[in-house]
Design an enzyme around this catalytic site. Sequence first.
Site, mmCIF file in Angstrom:
data_model
loop_
_atom_site.group_PDB
_atom_site.id
_atom_site.type_symbol
_atom_site.label_atom_id
_atom_site.label_comp_id
_atom_site.label_asym_id
_atom_site.label_seq_id
_atom_site.Cartn_x
_atom_site.Cartn_y
_atom_site.Cartn_z
ATOM 1 N N GLU A 53 0.887 -1.411 -0.026
ATOM 2 C CA GLU A 53 0.024 0.148 -0.123
ATOM 3 C C GLU A 53 0.862 1.046 0.109
ATOM 4 O OE1 GLU A 53 -3.390 -0.046 2.761
ATOM 5 O OE2 GLU A 53 -3.498 2.254 2.778
ATOM 6 N N ARG A 54 1.857 1.234 0.647
ATOM 7 C CA ARG A 54 2.662 2.454 0.966
ATOM 8 C C ARG A 54 3.658 2.790 -0.312
ATOM 9 N NH1 ARG A 54 3.325 1.062 7.434
ATOM 10 N NH2 ARG A 54 1.106 1.805 7.717
#
Length: 384
Positions: A242-243
């Site tokens: 996600e990051r």
Amino acid sequence: MQFTHEHEQVRRTLRRFIDEEINPRVDEWEAAEMFPAREVFGRLGALGLLGLTKPEAFGGAGLDYSYSVVMAETLGHANCGAIPMAIGVQTDMATPALARFGSDALRREFLAPAIAGEAVACIGVSEPGAGSDVAAIRTAARRDGGDYVIDGSKMWITNSLQADWMCLLANTSDGPAHRNKSLIVVPMDTPGISVGSKIRKIGMMASDTGLIHFDGVRVPQRYRIGEEGEGFAYQMLQFQEERLWAAANAIEALANCIGQTAEYARERQAFGRSVLDHQVVHFRLAELKTEVEALRALTYLATGHYVAGRDVTEWASMAKLKAGRLLREVPDACLQFWGGMGYTWDNPASRLYRDGRLASIAGGADEVMLGIIAKRMGILPARR
Ligand SMILES: Cc1cc2nc3c(=O)[nH]c(=O)nc-3n(C[C@H](O)[C@H](O)[C@H](O)COP(=O)(O)OP(=O)(O)OC[C@H]3O[C@@H](n4cnc5c(N)ncnc54)[C@H](O)[C@@H]3O)c2cc1C
């Protein structure tokens, strides 16, 4: 990171889709505060873009994570943040753990339709009482016969009104907070689920963000992803993707904002010359472009480590932190150079100013990223 012909093909295909099928409709979707997820995902699924890094056995392309990064970067050409975010939830936030740890039966039932674009997924981690502190979530899934019975609430859920299933993080026992959680796939039409109305936000207008309640929601235990008690660890791994995705997605959006601002400032006259010809303006834009390229380099470095199989918790946190910082700094500086036009709702700098503000909060706030980096540096004070 080395890009191949296949990477370029992903870029080209997605760019054409954005130019022809997303950007012409963005203003309409932003005004409606909703976009047709099923329609957009159906088209992306048909183009093979929703499963680039997912196993081929379930309809994915089986490629490495650099392809997801290229996709996230290219999505930065969408004229808003909401549509890329919804797509990112589907490809890189709600599905990585299922793809990696889910049983074959679970992947056939839920992952394959998500890759095909026939089902919309959402990720349920945050709650009214716990966001940054993921270990503190309260939603519980208690064993009852062969089922789990789920009670609790999930807050800020992207795609909430349109999702067919949720990747839910819940407490499945009373043990220590990092060992008592599991990820469970929950079909959103299960009795006992109620979805509140859309939350009104300052940006990401076309995205449906909601509060979801679970009241005695019963799902079979076979809907659990992987091992019971490993949910926190799986979610931390899922956060790495996600990051990285969030960092990559910022790059072209920032670069475009700088480019559009330069174009406008070149045409606009003030004090006998173009706004762009004032040194404070072109120097500032040059400095910001340098920052964006530094973010690109950091993101590619982090991705290279990830593809090589290393733990990139620290690198991904740095890239996400830098993206969050630049998404505050760049649109703010650019908005200024548009003058009054920058203060209008549909201006591209003003939209990025509002949409981009989320990056420092969601998926781990800047302070959470700083905590992770400081911990890895060995300078985080021990908890008393
Ligand atoms: C538009 C939108 C979409 C979202 N989509 C999803 C989704 O799809 N699924 C999902 O699960 N969640 C989603 N979220 C939730 C998001 O991930 C959380 O908002 C985020 O994790 C922060 O949690 P919180 O809002 O509870 O803030 P809190 O945890 O209450 O934190 C508030 C602030 O406290 C500060 N802070 C927190 N921890 C520390 C610390 N250790 N040190 C110093 N300061 C600290 C930070 O400044 C932080 O912003 C979304 C949020 C928004 C706004």
